[in-house]
Design a protein around this motif. Structure first.
Motif, PDB file in Angstrom:
ATOM      1  N   LEU A 185       0.831  -1.214   0.000  1.00 32.53           N
ATOM      2  CA  LEU A 185       0.000   0.000   0.000  1.00 32.53           C
ATOM      3  C   LEU A 185       0.862   1.259   0.000  1.00 32.53           C
ATOM      4  N   ASN A 186       2.197   1.081  -0.159  1.00 35.04           N
ATOM      5  CA  ASN A 186       3.164   2.192  -0.176  1.00 35.04           C
ATOM      6  C   ASN A 186       3.252   2.924   1.161  1.00 35.04           C
ATOM      7  N   GLU A 187       2.856   2.289   2.249  1.00 41.02           N
ATOM      8  CA  GLU A 187       2.982   2.883   3.581  1.00 41.02           C
ATOM      9  C   GLU A 187       4.242   2.309   4.223  1.00 41.02           C
ATOM     10  N   TYR A 188       5.397   2.861   3.815  1.00 44.06           N
ATOM     11  CA  TYR A 188       6.686   2.255   4.128  1.00 44.06           C
ATOM     12  C   TYR A 188       7.073   2.371   5.603  1.00 44.06           C
ATOM     13  N   GLU A 189       6.683   3.464   6.260  1.00 42.40           N
ATOM     14  CA  GLU A 189       7.024   3.625   7.673  1.00 42.40           C
ATOM     15  C   GLU A 189       6.337   2.556   8.528  1.00 42.40           C
ATOM     16  N   LYS A 190       5.048   2.334   8.258  1.00 43.40           N
ATOM     17  CA  LYS A 190       4.319   1.283   8.979  1.00 43.40           C
ATOM     18  C   LYS A 190       4.927  -0.085   8.690  1.00 43.40           C
ATOM     19  N   SER A 191       5.227  -0.321   7.422  1.00 41.37           N
ATOM     20  CA  SER A 191       5.820  -1.599   7.026  1.00 41.37           C
ATOM     21  C   SER A 191       7.116  -1.840   7.787  1.00 41.37           C
ATOM     22  N   LEU A 192       7.953  -0.792   7.888  1.00 42.48           N
ATOM     23  CA  LEU A 192       9.244  -0.904   8.545  1.00 42.48           C
ATOM     24  C   LEU A 192       9.090  -1.275  10.023  1.00 42.48           C
ATOM     25  N   SER A 193       8.112  -0.661  10.703  1.00 39.44           N
ATOM     26  CA  SER A 193       7.938  -0.932  12.137  1.00 39.44           C
ATOM     27  C   SER A 193       7.603  -2.396  12.380  1.00 39.44           C
ATOM     28  N   TYR A 194       6.775  -3.005  11.526  1.00 34.78           N
ATOM     29  CA  TYR A 194       6.424  -4.421  11.689  1.00 34.78           C
ATOM     30  C   TYR A 194       7.597  -5.341  11.353  1.00 34.78           C
ATOM     31  N   GLN A 195       8.377  -4.972  10.320  1.00 35.65           N
ATOM     32  CA  GLN A 195       9.528  -5.805   9.946  1.00 35.65           C
ATOM     33  C   GLN A 195      10.562  -5.846  11.070  1.00 35.65           C
ATOM     34  N   LEU A 196      10.792  -4.706  11.741  1.00 35.62           N
ATOM     35  CA  LEU A 196      11.762  -4.652  12.838  1.00 35.62           C
ATOM     36  C   LEU A 196      11.322  -5.528  14.015  1.00 35.62           C
ATOM     37  N   LYS A 197       9.990  -5.569  14.283  1.00 34.43           N
ATOM     38  CA  LYS A 197       9.471  -6.432  15.344  1.00 34.43           C
ATOM     39  C   LYS A 197       9.674  -7.907  14.995  1.00 34.43           C
TER      40      LYS A 197
END
Length: 744
Positions: free
Chosen positions: A269-281
């Protein structure tokens, strides 16, 4: 937009962190460790200790792979000392699973192969400690390892072996699991149609047997195919259904996968900041449990997020970390993905020579392992790079090859990017008509995927490059209308005839069905009457007056001899036998344990009746669940009676009767073996002594078997074999009886 590897996109799409279930799992581990340490004041036997160690190894798999391996090795060492072959195999299997979570594929494969060898040997040597079900599970696990090693042909070979065994033994849950595994292998090689077919077959079976875990797996896998095909609505629908079920599982590995999948969803969905937070978890959890494969996947996704937010230095750092880890664990697909992603960063930075080097390395690996989707992606990247270098011939060849491959496998995400690249190519080479055409393809596909309005650029390009309509278009349109009118009239006539024929067929079908139903009801009524009559005969045959009189007379002799304890014991057995007979003759199927109890009581009383003339043994193989497996009552007893009266009683010395029960396919096989005089000698004695005993029980059993064959449409039969010595003298009789069963 740069496309994520399908391998990462297949990870489970969950949302919440089920802490309560994880606490329950930890509680179970605490209980096992307390038991192992003797906290309950009970000293464990060696076998019990090995089983506890194996249970701990299994339960630690998704919490601490190191602890899982540690307990597995302890179990293996102790099992070797005690020569418990089956527990050795179980320990090796648990160790293999832990290695698999750690992405140590060769170690996992070695452990699985050793476990498989032992299981096969224990099955072949007749010890019955190995089972076909366990062998199928190992085959399936080996198939999974080969899939992760990108050897999809071997993966399919082993998974299909598991599928065949599970089908043969009727293991529906395992069969559904193997269907899922085969579907994943087909997805990996880009055959999405076959993949979704296997997933749906697996889903139907899991729903049928109410296997919640299997249902969740199938739904998730179906969602993965929809995601890869660009059908986000259906992907999310299936993911959420899977989520509903999986929230209660509490597997750390799945939780990390869930966080990773949520990150991927936001990335699309091109929401990269949200995506990044989940990947780090997700990375944090995978590092905790030692899942290097999961860590590598999330590192790649983090790199993609940084790249799309313009932080190219961080993107390169994470992609290179992922590459290093993939090379360490031998994950070829992960290696190709990291190479491709590094190439794309260099491409974005304008370092085309360096980018081309990485793209080509990635493409070679993808072609070697049969990754068609990934190959289409790399071909598109190389084509775009040559386009920027104005090497139009090479650009065109790579882009057209990418287009064909993406169309063949139905990879909409890749095709979207390829259409965009081809539109740019034709625009750069001055072919605006084709450029417009591909831009239309790109926009239409994008709309079908994301459901957005078409860009204004389409209107501008249509105005600039629209060609003059051909002169014959109006005439062609009129002819088409004429043809359409004739077709409508033809359809009306056809519709009338179709309705008439359909009405006739429905009426005919109703009459035939009604007749068939009446016939079926009559047959069922006849069978029910026959069944009731047989039940009455069965009760009469079991209430044998000679048997009852002699049993009571024998008990009376104990009473008059003041042996009250023995009399009381036998009287209790006699009363219990009568209760079983009265209860069981009213039932069509009873638990095997009840049938065995009836046989034991009957034989004990017959021993009393005939002054301990014989001994008996009843053996049941471990693969029969006697409590939950049901058979028709008192089918075996008449053959036991025959063995006593005609075999053992005509023998000068005492005798033995062995009764064995085992399960094979859809029947219970029962054998009754006596070491009496044999049928030939018994017939001779019968003629000489003019005995008039005629076994009503055997006649009745034949009638019952005939009725069961009609009801179940099966071929149930009795085989009687005369046992002889080397001189042809009878040494007994063997009766083999196949009995239909039902199970819970």
């Amino acid at each position: 937009m740069f496309i994520i590897s399908f391998k990462i996109q297949t990870i489970i799409f969950l949302i919440f962190f089920p802490v309560i279930v994880l606490l329950a799992e930890n509680t179970k581990i605490d209980s096992l460790e307390n038991l192992l340490e003797g906290a309950k004041g009970k000293a464990l036997t060696n076998m019990e200790k090995i089983k506890v160690l194996n249970a701990l190894s299994k339960n630690y798999k998704n919490i601490s792979t190191d602890k899982s391996i540690e307990y597995g090795r302890k179990a293996l060492e102790l099992a070797k000392i005690q020569n418990y072959r089956n527990e050795q195999a179980n320990a090796l299997y648990n160790i293999g699973k832990a290695h698999l979570v750690k992405a140590k594929y060769q170690e996992a494969l070695d452990s699985y192969q050793k476990a498989l060898k032992i299981k096969k040997e224990t099955l072949e040597d007749g010890s019955k400690t190995g089972s076909e079900k366990e062998i199928a599970a190992i085959f399936n696990s080996i198939g999974k390892v080969y899939r992760l090693l990108s050897d999809y042909n071997k993966s399919l070979e082993y998974c299909q072996k598991a599928l065949k065994i599970r089908e043969d033994i009727g293991d529906k849950k395992g069969y559904a699991n193997s269907l899922n595994s085969i579907g994943i292998a087909y997805r990996c090689i880009g055959n999405y149609n076959k993949a979704i077919d296997f997933y749906k077959r697996s889903l139907n079976i899991s729903l049928e047997i109410n296997d919640k875990g299997g249902t969740a797996n199938s739904l998730n896998n179906i969602g993965n195919i929809y995601l890869l095909s660009g059908n986000y609505d259906k992907a999310l629908e299936n993911y959420l259904k899977s989520l509903n079920i999986r929230e209660k599982i509490g597997d750390k590995n799945l939780i990390a996968s869930s966080l990773n999948n949520i990150g991927l969803f936001y990335y699309n969905l091109n929401e990269y900041e949200k995506s990044l937070s989940y990947q780090l978890k997700s990375v944090k959890i995978w590092e905790e449990i030692g899942n290097e494969f999961g860590v590598s996947a999330s590192l790649n996704n983090i790199g993609l997020c940084y790249e799309n937010t313009g932080n190219f230095d961080q993107a390169l750092i994470y992609h290179e970390k992922s590459l290093e880890l993939s090379e360490k664990i031998g994950d070829k697909e992960g290696i190709s993905l990291s190479l491709n992603n590094i190439g794309h960063v260099y491409y974005t930075l304008g370092k085309f020579k360096l980018a081309l080097e990485y793209f080509r390395k990635s493409l070679k690996i993808k072609k070697d392992i049969g990754d068609k989707r990934g190959s289409a992606e790399s071909l598109n990247n190389i084509g775009k790079l040559y386009l920027n270098l104005k090497n139009y011939n090479k650009a065109f060849n790579y882009l057209k090859e990418a287009e064909k491959l993406a169309k063949d496998i139905g990879a909409k995400n890749e095709l979207l990017q390829i259409y965009n690249s081809l539109s740019d190519f034709y625009s750069a080479t001055g072919n605006y008509q084709n450029s417009l055409q591909y831009y239309k393809h790109y926009t239409a596909l994008k709309d079908s995927i994301f459901n957005e309005e078409k860009h204004k650029q389409i209107t501008e390009m249509q105005t600039k490059y629209e060609t003059e309509k051909k002169e014959g278009e109006i005439e062609i349109l009129n002819k088409e209308k004429e043809i359409q009118s004739l077709e409508i009239n033809k359809q009306k006539t056809l519709k009338y005839y179709t309705i008439s024929i359909a009405a006739f067929l429905i009426l005919l079908g109703f009459l035939l069905f009604n007749r068939f139903k009446l016939k079926q009801e009559k047959q069922q009524s006849d069978i029910e009457k026959q069944k009731q009559e047989i039940e009455k005969k069965l009760l009469r045959s079991q209430m044998n007056p000679h048997f009852i009189f002699n049993s009571l007379n024998s008990i009376n002799s104990f009473i008059t001899g003041k042996d009250t304890l023995t009399a009381q014991s036998y009287l209790t057995m006699f009363a219990e036998l009568m209760r079983y007979i009265l209860e069981n003759t009213r039932k069509s199927f009873i638990p095997i344990e009840d049938e065995i109890k009836t046989l034991e009581l009957n034989l004990e009383l017959e021993k009393l009746r005939f002054n301990n003339k014989f001994d008996f043994k009843i053996n049941i193989t471990p693969n029969i669940d006697t409590e939950n497996t049901y058979i028709p009552p008192m089918l075996v007893q008449p053959y036991v009676e025959n063995a006593i009266i005609h075999g053992i009683m005509n023998k000068s010395s005492s005798g033995n009767i062995n009764i064995d029960f085992c399960k094979k396919n859809d029947v219970i096989l029962c054998s009754v073996i006596d070491d009496g005089v044999g049928r030939k000698k018994a017939n001779e004695i019968k003629k000489k002594t003019k005995q008039k005993h005629k076994s009503i029980g055997l006649q009745l059993t034949n009638e019952r078997l005939s009725l069961l064959n009609k009801q179940r449409k099966s071929q149930i039969a009795v085989k009687i074999t005369d046992l002889t010595d080397e001189n042809g003298i009878g040494t007994g009789t063997k009766v083999e009886l196949s009995i239909p069963y039902e199970s819970e």
